[in-house]
Motif scaffolding. Sequence first.
Motif, PDB file in Angstrom:
ATOM      1  N   ALA A  26       0.867  -1.176   0.000  1.00 35.40           N
ATOM      2  CA  ALA A  26       0.000   0.000   0.000  1.00 35.40           C
ATOM      3  C   ALA A  26       0.902   1.225   0.000  1.00 35.40           C
ATOM      4  O   ALA A  26       1.836   1.324   0.798  1.00 35.40           O
ATOM      5  N   LEU A 227      -5.571   6.129   6.701  1.00 35.44           N
ATOM      6  CA  LEU A 227      -5.346   4.689   6.750  1.00 35.44           C
ATOM      7  C   LEU A 227      -6.355   4.013   7.668  1.00 35.44           C
ATOM      8  O   LEU A 227      -6.895   2.950   7.338  1.00 35.44           O
ATOM      9  N   ARG A 231      -9.007   1.106   6.476  1.00 39.18           N
ATOM     10  CA  ARG A 231      -9.068  -0.206   7.125  1.00 39.18           C
ATOM     11  C   ARG A 231     -10.460  -0.493   7.676  1.00 39.18           C
ATOM     12  O   ARG A 231     -10.963  -1.613   7.575  1.00 39.18           O
ATOM     13  N   THR A 260      -2.937  -3.579   3.004  1.00 35.01           N
ATOM     14  CA  THR A 260      -3.722  -2.463   3.522  1.00 35.01           C
ATOM     15  C   THR A 260      -3.954  -2.575   5.024  1.00 35.01           C
ATOM     16  O   THR A 260      -3.827  -1.596   5.758  1.00 35.01           O
TER      17      THR A 260
END
Length: 319
Positions: A26, A227, A231, A260
Amino acid sequence: MNSPASPTGIRIGLSAVVIGLRLGEAVVLTTRAEDGSAALPFGPFDPARDRTFELALRAFVTDQTGFRPGYVEQLYTFGDLGRDSPRATQGPERLREVSVGYLALTADAADTAAILRHDGDARWRPVLDFFPWEDYRQGRPAALTGLEGALKTWAAGDARKQARVEALFAPGAEARWSDSRVLERYELLYEAGLVVEAARDADRPAPALPSGAPMASDHRRILATGLGRLRSKLRYRPVLFDLMPGTFTLSDLQRAAEATTGVTLHKQNFRRGVERTGLVRATGRFSTGTGGRPAELFTRSASDPLDGQTLGLPLPVLR
């Protein structure tokens, strides 16, 4: 009458967290700040010129990096006083800086790497370089060894701090790790003075611990928010496909999910779960670039599965 030391107005800045996949990792689109540190694409909003935040964001991302973002969504508005940014700007205006963060996902990170604008040092950088304590794919991250000891020292004698450390970092209990709490972990490390930005903002020497690559201003905080949002969304929206090419193997899809989330997934359970959702369909074609037996290629289903219910992908963590 306003004091010369008091903010007299607000300046709005827009920051873009653009995440993609490249070489099995990622990655996030970064530029270079004036001090040489990594930065997110960032620019000011001009209310006299810019019709909307989003149009302004798209314009300066493309201008700074050469990349044209697709779908974007607003993340959060950052306006806390006392961080390197936002703070009152220098000069007679003394404007308070407010940052509005946006998240964009792209399937074009690998293809656009060669056309980014290098005069601004635009590049794709692995997201987990900035958060090494978030990467459990090879077991418990090495970065946690030193950080946990420092956090224990910082929290000593304070039950509330100790509870926060236990809840966020779960020392010795991987099963309790929550991958979506990226921002809370970064904020705790900042509060404990264990990341470079905390030392920089307090004019102290940088910590010697391996606390990840620093970023300009409060950009690592904004990236942590992006992030964590990504997620979290993986569990209830099929956003992983926004990072994937038109066709892919199920192994490709699993590696993307692992890159990820930062965790290793159970292969058979992941595949069974993906097939049950109806989110993918076989193309009847096979990939020969796997280095072994040809793997079947899949694509995202054109219609919503399960009576239009929107689902995320299963994430069965391998323990």
